[in-house]
Design a protein around this motif. Structure first.
Motif, PDB file in Angstrom:
ATOM      1  N   UNK A  40     -39.125 -41.300   7.129  1.00  0.00           N
ATOM      2  CA  UNK A  40     -39.377 -39.866   7.262  1.00  0.00           C
ATOM      3  C   UNK A  40     -38.113 -39.139   7.692  1.00  0.00           C
ATOM      4  N   UNK A  41     -37.414 -39.672   8.680  1.00  0.00           N
ATOM      5  CA  UNK A  41     -36.176 -39.044   9.143  1.00  0.00           C
ATOM      6  C   UNK A  41     -35.133 -38.982   8.031  1.00  0.00           C
ATOM      7  N   UNK A  42     -35.088 -40.044   7.227  1.00  0.00           N
ATOM      8  CA  UNK A  42     -34.130 -40.080   6.122  1.00  0.00           C
ATOM      9  C   UNK A  42     -34.442 -38.991   5.096  1.00  0.00           C
ATOM     10  N   UNK A  43     -35.720 -38.803   4.787  1.00  0.00           N
ATOM     11  CA  UNK A  43     -36.102 -37.772   3.826  1.00  0.00           C
ATOM     12  C   UNK A  43     -35.883 -36.366   4.383  1.00  0.00           C
ATOM     13  N   UNK A  44     -36.138 -36.177   5.674  1.00  0.00           N
ATOM     14  CA  UNK A  44     -35.968 -34.853   6.270  1.00  0.00           C
ATOM     15  C   UNK A  44     -34.506 -34.530   6.559  1.00  0.00           C
ATOM     16  N   UNK A  46     -32.135 -34.579   4.610  1.00  0.00           N
ATOM     17  CA  UNK A  46     -31.617 -33.816   3.477  1.00  0.00           C
ATOM     18  C   UNK A  46     -31.567 -32.322   3.779  1.00  0.00           C
ATOM     19  N   UNK A  47     -32.503 -31.827   4.560  1.00  0.00           N
ATOM     20  CA  UNK A  47     -32.635 -30.390   4.804  1.00  0.00           C
ATOM     21  C   UNK A  47     -31.776 -29.879   5.960  1.00  0.00           C
ATOM     22  N   UNK A  48     -31.051 -30.736   6.640  1.00  0.00           N
ATOM     23  CA  UNK A  48     -30.327 -30.326   7.849  1.00  0.00           C
ATOM     24  C   UNK A  48     -29.153 -29.398   7.593  1.00  0.00           C
ATOM     25  N   UNK A  49     -28.418 -29.559   6.537  1.00  0.00           N
ATOM     26  CA  UNK A  49     -27.169 -28.825   6.366  1.00  0.00           C
ATOM     27  C   UNK A  49     -27.268 -27.500   5.645  1.00  0.00           C
ATOM     28  N   UNK A  50     -28.448 -27.048   5.298  1.00  0.00           N
ATOM     29  CA  UNK A  50     -28.591 -25.839   4.505  1.00  0.00           C
ATOM     30  C   UNK A  50     -28.650 -24.589   5.389  1.00  0.00           C
ATOM     31  N   UNK A  51     -28.221 -23.456   4.784  1.00  0.00           N
ATOM     32  CA  UNK A  51     -28.309 -22.171   5.477  1.00  0.00           C
ATOM     33  C   UNK A  51     -29.756 -21.707   5.530  1.00  0.00           C
ATOM     34  N   UNK A  52     -29.988 -20.625   6.230  1.00  0.00           N
ATOM     35  CA  UNK A  52     -31.338 -20.098   6.400  1.00  0.00           C
ATOM     36  C   UNK A  52     -31.768 -19.181   5.251  1.00  0.00           C
ATOM     37  N   UNK A  57     -38.647 -21.904   1.345  1.00  0.00           N
ATOM     38  CA  UNK A  57     -38.871 -22.983   0.371  1.00  0.00           C
ATOM     39  C   UNK A  57     -38.578 -24.345   0.997  1.00  0.00           C
ATOM     40  N   UNK A  58     -37.564 -24.420   1.856  1.00  0.00           N
ATOM     41  CA  UNK A  58     -37.265 -25.692   2.512  1.00  0.00           C
ATOM     42  C   UNK A  58     -38.354 -26.077   3.504  1.00  0.00           C
ATOM     43  N   UNK A  59     -38.864 -25.086   4.235  1.00  0.00           N
ATOM     44  CA  UNK A  59     -39.951 -25.388   5.164  1.00  0.00           C
ATOM     45  C   UNK A  59     -41.171 -25.914   4.429  1.00  0.00           C
TER      46      UNK A  59
END
Length: 97
Positions: A40-44, A46-52, A57-59
């Motif tokens: 789960x942590x590995x899949x999530x 992916x979303x850490x480095x994106x802007x707001x 859509x990311x949420x």
């Protein structure tokens, strides 16, 4: 999901000791849960480095990933099922003399 009773005697055929059986299944359940958390942590991650900018859509995607993991059977139930099928490998630590 309702509570199911276990026939310990049937599961106990490999160990011969019900306390060892419970210990083995609980350790296996912890392994399954830890592995699931890593996935789960590995899949999530992916979303850490994106802007707001595309936050909504990311949420939504993060929520879908989390719900997918929530649908999985509980780690304890999977450990019990593996024990029933004889898929759990265990060994006793060798005694040092």
């Amino acid at each position: 999901m309702g509570i199911k009773t276990l026939d310990i005697e049937k599961l106990n055929k490999d160990t011969g000791n019900q306390y060892e059986l419970i210990t083995i299944m609980s350790k296996r359940a912890r392994q399954i849960a830890a592995n699931e958390k890593l996935q789960l942590d590995e899949k999530l991650k992916y979303f850490e480095g994106f802007d707001d900018d595309d936050d909504f859509s990311f949420n939504e995607e993060q929520e879908n990933i989390s719900k997918e993991f929530e649908k999985l059977p509980h780690a304890t139930q999977r450990a019990i099922d593996e024990m029933r099928r004889g898929e759990v490998y265990f060994r006793y630590p060798e005694k040092e003399d």
